[in-house]
Design a protein around this motif. Structure first.
Motif, PDB file in Angstrom:
ATOM      1  N   PRO A 180      31.910  54.790  21.841  1.00 57.01           N
ATOM      2  CA  PRO A 180      31.230  55.053  20.555  1.00 57.01           C
ATOM      3  C   PRO A 180      29.950  54.232  20.405  1.00 57.01           C
ATOM      4  O   PRO A 180      29.889  53.281  19.631  1.00 57.01           O
ATOM      5  N   LEU A 181      28.924  54.573  21.178  1.00 57.22           N
ATOM      6  CA  LEU A 181      27.646  53.863  21.100  1.00 57.22           C
ATOM      7  C   LEU A 181      26.761  54.454  20.006  1.00 57.22           C
ATOM      8  O   LEU A 181      26.313  53.764  19.092  1.00 57.22           O
ATOM      9  N   GLY A 182      26.507  55.771  20.116  1.00 59.82           N
ATOM     10  CA  GLY A 182      25.621  56.437  19.168  1.00 59.82           C
ATOM     11  C   GLY A 182      26.167  56.456  17.752  1.00 59.82           C
ATOM     12  O   GLY A 182      25.397  56.473  16.783  1.00 59.82           O
ATOM     13  N   HIS A 183      27.479  56.438  17.602  1.00 58.31           N
ATOM     14  CA  HIS A 183      28.095  56.480  16.272  1.00 58.31           C
ATOM     15  C   HIS A 183      27.671  55.274  15.430  1.00 58.31           C
ATOM     16  O   HIS A 183      27.258  55.410  14.276  1.00 58.31           O
ATOM     17  N   SER A 184      27.762  54.086  16.037  1.00 56.19           N
ATOM     18  CA  SER A 184      27.422  52.862  15.307  1.00 56.19           C
ATOM     19  C   SER A 184      25.922  52.772  15.051  1.00 56.19           C
ATOM     20  O   SER A 184      25.492  52.267  14.008  1.00 56.19           O
ATOM     21  N   VAL A 185      25.118  53.262  15.994  1.00 52.06           N
ATOM     22  CA  VAL A 185      23.669  53.254  15.821  1.00 52.06           C
ATOM     23  C   VAL A 185      23.270  54.125  14.630  1.00 52.06           C
ATOM     24  O   VAL A 185      22.437  53.731  13.804  1.00 52.06           O
ATOM     25  N   GLN A 186      23.873  55.296  14.509  1.00 56.66           N
ATOM     26  CA  GLN A 186      23.569  56.180  13.381  1.00 56.66           C
ATOM     27  C   GLN A 186      23.981  55.533  12.053  1.00 56.66           C
ATOM     28  O   GLN A 186      23.252  55.614  11.065  1.00 56.66           O
ATOM     29  N   MET A 187      25.133  54.891  12.027  1.00 56.13           N
ATOM     30  CA  MET A 187      25.590  54.234  10.809  1.00 56.13           C
ATOM     31  C   MET A 187      24.620  53.126  10.399  1.00 56.13           C
ATOM     32  O   MET A 187      24.252  53.004   9.229  1.00 56.13           O
TER      33      MET A 187
END
Length: 343
Positions: A278-285
């Motif tokens: 979950p790399l992109g998930h945290s970046v979007q948040m």
């Protein structure tokens, strides 16, 4: 280039005082009477010109004057497509509207807009362009510029976009996330080092470029375009969110651009071997939190691609669109039109 001189001679024929004064451009952008977009940022204009630099791109953008006073800006460029045909646009695809100072009267605005349209038609004739595509930036209201173009349109159509309504509380925004995303976001913050960079060194940005090249398997655009994006960050028009492992090794990053009212997801890359993490998930948040803290109204994550789109999306584009939709609070339509100049 002979063609470049010819095009600028035409511009000066319509607007003798036109130039691309950086300070004047920024002043117009900050005192505009409309929802100025990221496409009106001078660094964004320069980025697209550099992006298409292998296709004979020419920056035709100008600061507009009336009675020797700077009153507006018009992002415009020309480049050749893969078939060697010229395209006139603001971003490589379509032309967006000019924006003006709040103090400018409607009468003068209409007069200048008419001259801009005449200029676009004249430039198109010189470049042997038969069709021009225009876009209405505002999702909620058709501009007077766009409404006037409708009478000339050969075709109109809509594109669909994924947005986050930043007027909502963080809790309300999260409640709209795809259910499976919530634990992944939390896991990402626990397992990775997520950092926000609103100023970057040349060395830092070179590391971003190298990671992008590594993941892509090749250089997809010029080094100059990356340098322009670094300038955008250091000019407070963009920021970077990085993802690093426990050894401080860079494994991914996202670049986000913003204007006074809205932000946009510009570039993102993550190591392929970690795609199941979950790399992109945290970046979007994190991006949503930053945009909200800056007082912006909307965050445009990207297109909602459909099999009925005017240009058929690839399977990869559909997959990316599905991922982004998991964060959106709204799906909104942007209006476009095409004018046939040969008819």
């Amino acid at each position: 280039m002979k063609i470049e001189k010819k095009l600028f001679d035409t511009i000066y024929n319509y607007f003798p005082d036109a130039n691309i004064d950086t300070n004047k451009w920024k002043d117009i952008f900050t005192t505009s009477n409309s929802n100025s977009s990221i496409f009106h940022l001078l660094n964004t204009v320069k980025y697209y010109v550099s992006y298409f630099s292998e296709n004979n791109s020419i920056n035709l953008s100008i600061v507009l004057y009336y009675d020797k006073n700077a009153v507006g800006i018009m992002p415009l460029m020309a480049h050749k497509n893969k078939d060697g045909e010229w395209i006139l646009s603001s971003n490589g695809v379509e032309i967006i509207e000019p924006i003006f100072k709040k103090t400018l009267t409607d009468k003068i605005r209409k007069k200048i807009e008419k001259k801009i349209l005449d200029l676009i038609f004249d430039l198109s004739k010189q470049l042997k362009i038969n069709r021009c595509q225009f876009s209405n930036i505002d999702f909620f209201k058709l501009s007077k510029w766009y409404i006037n173009l409708l009478d000339l349109a050969e075709e109109t159509f809509a594109s669909h976009h994924l947005l986050v309504d930043l007027s909502l509380s963080i809790e309300k925004i999260k409640s709209n996330f795809r259910k499976s995303f919530k634990p992944l976001i939390n896991k990402g913050f626990r397992e990775w080092k997520i950092e926000v960079h609103e100023h970057v060194t040349k060395e830092q940005f070179e590391n971003f470029r190298k990671l992008h090249k590594l993941v892509s398997g090749k250089s997809t655009r010029s080094v100059e375009s990356w340098n322009i994006q670094r300038e955008s960050v250091n000019s407070k028009e963009s920021f970077v969110i990085t993802v690093s492992d426990k050894k401080n090794l860079l494994v991914g990053f996202g670049l986000f651009v913003y204007s006074k009212y809205s932000g946009s997801y510009a570039v993102g890359v993550y190591k392929r071997e970690l795609f199941n993490k979950p790399l992109g998930h945290s970046v979007q948040m994190k991006a949503i939190e930053i945009f909200k803290n800056k007082g912006l109204s909307w965050y445009e994550i990207g297109n909602k691609h459909l099999s009925t789109d005017k240009i058929l999306p690839t399977e990869k584009e559909l997959s990316i669109s599905f991922f982004k939709e998991g964060f959106a609070t709204d799906v909104l339509a942007r209006q476009h039109l095409i004018i046939n100049l040969a008819s």
